[in-house]
Design a protein around this motif. Structure first.
Motif, PDB file in Angstrom:
ATOM      1  N   PHE A  16       8.674   7.446   0.302  1.00 53.09           N
ATOM      2  CA  PHE A  16       7.639   6.437   0.559  1.00 53.09           C
ATOM      3  C   PHE A  16       7.825   5.228  -0.349  1.00 53.09           C
ATOM      4  O   PHE A  16       7.459   4.111   0.016  1.00 53.09           O
TER       5      PHE A  16
ATOM      6  N   GLY B 252       2.493   1.441  -3.298  1.00 56.59           N
ATOM      7  CA  GLY B 252       1.438   1.715  -4.280  1.00 56.59           C
ATOM      8  C   GLY B 252       1.032   3.182  -4.276  1.00 56.59           C
ATOM      9  O   GLY B 252       0.844   3.780  -5.334  1.00 56.59           O
ATOM     10  N   GLY B 253       0.916   3.753  -3.090  1.00 51.39           N
ATOM     11  CA  GLY B 253       0.544   5.173  -2.989  1.00 51.39           C
ATOM     12  C   GLY B 253       1.557   6.060  -3.678  1.00 51.39           C
ATOM     13  O   GLY B 253       1.194   6.962  -4.444  1.00 51.39           O
ATOM     14  N   SER B 254       2.843   5.796  -3.439  1.00 53.07           N
ATOM     15  CA  SER B 254       3.871   6.647  -4.045  1.00 53.07           C
ATOM     16  C   SER B 254       3.914   6.457  -5.563  1.00 53.07           C
ATOM     17  O   SER B 254       4.094   7.422  -6.307  1.00 53.07           O
TER      18      SER B 254
ATOM     19  N   THR C  65       7.347  11.943  -2.887  1.00 55.20           N
ATOM     20  CA  THR C  65       6.910  10.534  -2.915  1.00 55.20           C
ATOM     21  C   THR C  65       8.068   9.539  -2.826  1.00 55.20           C
ATOM     22  O   THR C  65       7.843   8.391  -2.429  1.00 55.20           O
TER      23      THR C  65
ATOM     24  N   PHE D 205      -1.045   9.654   2.016  1.00 53.47           N
ATOM     25  CA  PHE D 205      -0.574  11.004   1.691  1.00 53.47           C
ATOM     26  C   PHE D 205      -1.549  12.077   2.178  1.00 53.47           C
ATOM     27  O   PHE D 205      -1.135  13.131   2.652  1.00 53.47           O
TER      28      PHE D 205
ATOM     29  N   GLY E  53       0.820  -1.207   0.000  1.00 51.89           N
ATOM     30  CA  GLY E  53       0.000   0.000   0.000  1.00 51.89           C
ATOM     31  C   GLY E  53       0.854   1.256   0.000  1.00 51.89           C
ATOM     32  O   GLY E  53       0.591   2.196  -0.767  1.00 51.89           O
ATOM     33  N   VAL E  54       1.893   1.270   0.826  1.00 53.35           N
ATOM     34  CA  VAL E  54       2.777   2.448   0.907  1.00 53.35           C
ATOM     35  C   VAL E  54       3.471   2.656  -0.438  1.00 53.35           C
ATOM     36  O   VAL E  54       3.484   3.769  -0.984  1.00 53.35           O
TER      37      VAL E  54
ATOM     38  N   CYS F 249      -4.498  -1.146  -2.172  1.00 57.64           N
ATOM     39  CA  CYS F 249      -3.255  -0.375  -2.397  1.00 57.64           C
ATOM     40  C   CYS F 249      -3.592   1.059  -2.788  1.00 57.64           C
ATOM     41  O   CYS F 249      -2.987   2.006  -2.285  1.00 57.64           O
TER      42      CYS F 249
ATOM     43  N   VAL G 142       1.329   5.442  -7.530  1.00 57.63           N
ATOM     44  CA  VAL G 142       0.109   5.996  -8.134  1.00 57.63           C
ATOM     45  C   VAL G 142       0.217   7.522  -8.231  1.00 57.63           C
ATOM     46  O   VAL G 142      -0.057   8.104  -9.291  1.00 57.63           O
ATOM     47  N   ILE G 143       0.627   8.158  -7.141  1.00 57.19           N
ATOM     48  CA  ILE G 143       0.666   9.628  -7.156  1.00 57.19           C
ATOM     49  C   ILE G 143       1.684  10.136  -8.176  1.00 57.19           C
ATOM     50  O   ILE G 143       1.392  11.039  -8.969  1.00 57.19           O
TER      51      ILE G 143
ATOM     52  N   PHE H  43      -5.424   2.776   0.408  1.00 57.57           N
ATOM     53  CA  PHE H  43      -4.540   3.013   1.555  1.00 57.57           C
ATOM     54  C   PHE H  43      -3.345   3.887   1.158  1.00 57.57           C
ATOM     55  O   PHE H  43      -2.946   4.785   1.906  1.00 57.57           O
ATOM     56  N   GLY H  44      -2.786   3.618  -0.008  1.00 61.67           N
ATOM     57  CA  GLY H  44      -1.610   4.372  -0.460  1.00 61.67           C
ATOM     58  C   GLY H  44      -1.896   5.852  -0.627  1.00 61.67           C
ATOM     59  O   GLY H  44      -1.077   6.704  -0.262  1.00 61.67           O
TER      60      GLY H  44
END
Lengths: 157, 192
Positions: free
Chosen positions: A74, A44-46, A71, B44, A41-42, B36, A48-49, B39-40
């Protein structure tokens, strides 16, 4: 190295103390896997953004180098958590992984993904502009989607 | 409630989903990918409130840019999650980790409701240099802790070692999971 030697290495890895210890516990594998998922998830967030920014889907009007600065730590954090949890998960079922096509797809796409981010995407973000950055973002996002999906698929094989 | 989940489990589509070779794994993979995304991106949004990332952007700006992705992730996660429940309704209903997960989602939902209600009132006037109240920072951290716990309990559902079919279990576990057990079978075993 032929495949016989390779499978022997996988048997050896599965027989290590860590592998045996995880297998002997009823709850250790799921707990480690949960943190593996949080790591995903962590990361994935970086991904995706940053990649959606490159594809012009979000953060229009914000400098892409600033998004990268915000990002990238992360990305490292998520990747570290994935590595720390992924290695013991692998050791507990190395032989199953050897015979799993999903495992090999995941590992190959993971290596491609890391190399792509560090040697193609990030340097280009800093140095270049242009519409082809949309393609770079799309490629990075696609590779990491394959990593995540094939990783999940190991559990089904 | 139990009768309802039994009825659900006997419907045609529930059996089809449960027995499908590829559809169930595909739904589960989509569930993981949407987790993902959810949560991801939430990471932020929440960390912006604590002042750890994207400090050059105002909170309202950050929310406008990232929250749609978070909500989309939540939507896909919810739909696939419901389908996963629908595929195995009785076993999930009696799964202690599923119950913990639902409880955590409700608490996280309540936190999010009050958090966003307050933020939508106040964040409009915050610019990028505004100091954010500590209570909002605490809500953001609470949100991350709760959703991490949801992920952990959710992953445990598949490994439920308190399953009704795995007896003997302590009586309090069987009470919490609504498992009906004939304890006379376990007479003589310690604790029964």
């Amino acid at each position: 190295m032929d495949s016989k030697e390779l499978i022997e290495i996988f048997y050896f890895l599965e027989d290590t103390y860590i592998g045996e210890y995880i297998r002997s516990s009823i709850w250790l594998f799921p707990v480690i896997e949960s943190f593996h998922l949080i790591g995903l998830g962590v990361l994935g967030g970086s991904v995706v953004i940053m990649d959606f920014k490159l594809m012009n889907l979000i953060f229009r009007g914000t400098d892409k180098i600033y998004i990268l600065e915000q990002t990238r730590r992360f990305f490292v954090l998520g990747l570290s958590l994935l590595f720390i949890t992924g290695v013991p998960l692998f050791l507990s079922e190395a032989v199953k992984c050897y015979y799993s096509r999903a495992f090999w797809i995941k590992m190959i796409s993971l290596v491609i993904g890391v190399l792509f981010v560090y040697f193609v995407r990030n340097p280009l973000i800093v140095k270049k502009d242009g519409t082809y950055m949309i393609l770079i973002g799309f490629l990075s996002f696609s590779i990491w989607t394959v990593v995540a999906a094939s990783g999940r698929w190991i559990g089904f094989s | 409630m139990f009768d309802f989940v039994v009825w659900l489990s006997e419907t045609k589509w529930s059996i089809a989903l449960h027995e499908s070779l590829y559809l169930y794994p595909w739904i589960e993979s989509t569930h993981v990918l949407s987790i993902c995304l959810f949560f991801g991106t939430l990471l932020f949004v929440d960390l912006r409130l604590t002042g750890k990332v994207f400090n050059n952007l105002s909170v309202a700006d950050m929310n406008r840019k990232v929250l749609p992705l978070t909500l989309f992730g939540f939507l896909v996660m919810s739909v696939t999650g419901l389908l996963l429940f629908y595929a195995i309704p009785v076993r999930n209903y009696q799964n202690i980790f599923f119950r913990i997960k639902i409880l955590l989602i409700v608490i996280a939902g309540i936190n999010a409701f009050f958090f966003h209600r307050r933020m939508s009132n106040e964040a409009k006037v915050w610019d990028k240099d505004s100091s954010i109240p500590n209570s909002m920072k605490n809500s953001a951290i609470t949100s991350l802790v709760l959703w991490s716990s949801v992920i952990i309990s959710g992953r445990m559902i598949a490994y439920n070692w308190f399953d009704c079919d795995r007896q003997p279990q302590p009586k309090w576990i069987n009470t919490l999971t609504s498992c009906e057990v004939d304890y006379s079978l376990f007479e003589g075993i310690d604790g029964f």
